[in-house]
Design an enzyme around this catalytic site. Sequence first.
Site, PDB file in Angstrom:
ATOM      1  N   LYS A   1       4.239   1.044   2.109  1.00 57.07           N
ATOM      2  CA  LYS A   1       3.802  -0.234   2.670  1.00 57.07           C
ATOM      3  C   LYS A   1       3.015   0.050   3.944  1.00 57.07           C
ATOM      4  O   LYS A   1       3.498   0.759   4.827  1.00 57.07           O
ATOM      5  CB  LYS A   1       4.985  -1.151   2.981  1.00 57.07           C
ATOM      6  CG  LYS A   1       4.568  -2.453   3.669  1.00 57.07           C
ATOM      7  CD  LYS A   1       5.743  -3.398   3.884  1.00 57.07           C
ATOM      8  CE  LYS A   1       5.340  -4.613   4.703  1.00 57.07           C
ATOM      9  NZ  LYS A   1       6.460  -5.576   4.903  1.00 57.07           N
TER      10      LYS A   1
ATOM     11  N   ASP B   1      13.215  -4.800   5.796  1.00 59.30           N
ATOM     12  CA  ASP B   1      12.339  -3.817   6.436  1.00 59.30           C
ATOM     13  C   ASP B   1      13.052  -3.284   7.679  1.00 59.30           C
ATOM     14  O   ASP B   1      13.094  -3.955   8.716  1.00 59.30           O
ATOM     15  CB  ASP B   1      11.002  -4.448   6.821  1.00 59.30           C
ATOM     16  CG  ASP B   1      10.113  -4.738   5.612  1.00 59.30           C
ATOM     17  OD1 ASP B   1      10.644  -4.859   4.491  1.00 59.30           O
ATOM     18  OD2 ASP B   1       8.890  -4.863   5.805  1.00 59.30           O
TER      19      ASP B   1
ATOM     20  N   LYS C   1       7.240   2.634   5.294  1.00 55.85           N
ATOM     21  CA  LYS C   1       6.295   1.695   5.907  1.00 55.85           C
ATOM     22  C   LYS C   1       5.772   2.272   7.218  1.00 55.85           C
ATOM     23  O   LYS C   1       6.509   2.909   7.968  1.00 55.85           O
ATOM     24  CB  LYS C   1       7.018   0.359   6.130  1.00 55.85           C
ATOM     25  CG  LYS C   1       6.216  -0.709   6.847  1.00 55.85           C
ATOM     26  CD  LYS C   1       7.037  -1.987   6.984  1.00 55.85           C
ATOM     27  CE  LYS C   1       6.381  -2.995   7.920  1.00 55.85           C
ATOM     28  NZ  LYS C   1       7.204  -4.208   8.116  1.00 55.85           N
TER      29      LYS C   1
END
Length: 213
Positions: free
Chosen positions: A180, A89, A151
């Site tokens: 996400k 991430d 995300k």
Amino acid sequence: MNINKYIDHTALKSGATESEIKTLCSEAKEFGFKSVCVNPCDVSICYEILKDTDIKVCTVIGFPLGKNSTEIKVLEVKQALHDGATEFDMVINVAKLKEKNYAFVENEIKRVIETANGNTVKVIIETGLLTDEEIAVATKIVCKAGADFVKTCTGFTGGVATEQAVLIMKNNLSGKTLIKASGGIRSKEDALKFIELGVSRIGTSSGVKIVTE
């Protein structure tokens, strides 16, 4: 719905001890979460505990500010791969996005994807720091670069996932990229709200609470 399989079970606070990381992994096994998401120094611990399961070990890159150099982000990925991570991430350089240096942002994402060598890359755009227009642009860049996920937030800059931000992201998706949602998701009601909006992964430190409510 197997809500547990949407959850990246997260422990990213600076004070997370080895004991707490081991508990995180135990909870992930007990409740069958999709992954654990930890700081880079904790990857090897998680890998040893989870290597015989289908639970992914996720780590963060350029976290939480995104202001590391691209080369350092690349090195972080290389080290985390070596330690056993298979999901990454990464935080974009928000300043470069705001300066409209889109080529820099896209190139950095591509470098991380290339280094991840086919493993999952999720790109954190920090929606709480962006205008609606910037969220749309950032989402398009992430998709163009070929990331697996875009995300919402780190949860460390005051921003939280919002329905409005997720809808803007959803309306600007292309290719294989999924969404996400992360930041402030602490209840089953919160998680279900975002899943119904079309989110494919939830980042939260409240995974156990969510699945047991």
